[in-house]
Design a protein around this motif. Sequence first.
Motif, PDB file in Angstrom:
ATOM      1  N   HIS A 117      40.565  44.075  40.631  1.00 32.48           N
ATOM      2  CA  HIS A 117      41.533  44.772  41.481  1.00 32.48           C
ATOM      3  C   HIS A 117      42.853  45.094  40.777  1.00 32.48           C
ATOM      4  O   HIS A 117      43.574  46.006  41.181  1.00 32.48           O
ATOM      5  N   ILE A 120      42.937  48.673  39.842  1.00 38.12           N
ATOM      6  CA  ILE A 120      43.249  49.581  40.954  1.00 38.12           C
ATOM      7  C   ILE A 120      44.757  49.579  41.230  1.00 38.12           C
ATOM      8  O   ILE A 120      45.379  50.632  41.365  1.00 38.12           O
ATOM      9  N   GLU A 121      45.337  48.393  41.275  1.00 43.57           N
ATOM     10  CA  GLU A 121      46.765  48.295  41.589  1.00 43.57           C
ATOM     11  C   GLU A 121      47.653  48.944  40.536  1.00 43.57           C
ATOM     12  O   GLU A 121      48.650  49.569  40.849  1.00 43.57           O
TER      13      GLU A 121
END
Length: 223
Positions: A117, A120-121
């Motif tokens: 993740h 993505i961030e």
Amino acid sequence: MQIDILTLFPEIALAPLSESIISRARQAGIVDIRAHNLRDWAKDKHRRTDDYLCGGGQGMLMLPGPLFDAIGELKKEDTKVILMTPQGKAFKQAVAAELSNETHLLIVCGHYEGVDHRVIEELIDLELSIGDYVLTNGAIAAAVVTDAIVRLLPGALGDERSPEEESFSDPNLLEAPAYTKPADFRGLKVPDVLLSGHHAKIAEWKKQKALERTRANRPDLLD
Ligand code: ADE
């Protein structure tokens, strides 16, 4: 326009983009499409790009290292970075139209259970899903998105067809049924109105049939 696809399966992404209309658009210089193998940015001798999930859970997740390095190298100042994932925003004709105005897309393809993740961030501008089902890998989805965008670029369709007249240009209506020759095929007739030459009547018939088809196949569009 330039489109870079970052994937573990470059051949899967490129195969559907190497024929017909998209191939011609590429040859005409309307779009420059390249696929890059994420494994080229893997660090260890096994060229590993995935690992187990923290906290447990089934499957494998794509490592942040190769993705940070690859995206860092391929991204330019004007790049929109997209991640293909079933967790993404729904890809619709309106999204394709919006993205066709960009100068550079970098499409990152998820695989296994997805990507760490932090990628993505930190690096992804837009997460996109092509539908409510799970594919084996995002390269197929990247090809779908690329095809839908490229055919909207000026000159890509190469004839007088306009992308405006078809389904989803009116996002709430499917296209009417269509017929070609012969007018009578094994007793199956083309509707008389389409052979009448009466343009207003044909337009009215098409609108009526489009509505019937939408009601039958996609009632959600009429809500
Ligand atoms: N990867 C796997 N399934 C997908 C989907 N439905 N849309 C986009 N990327 C995907």
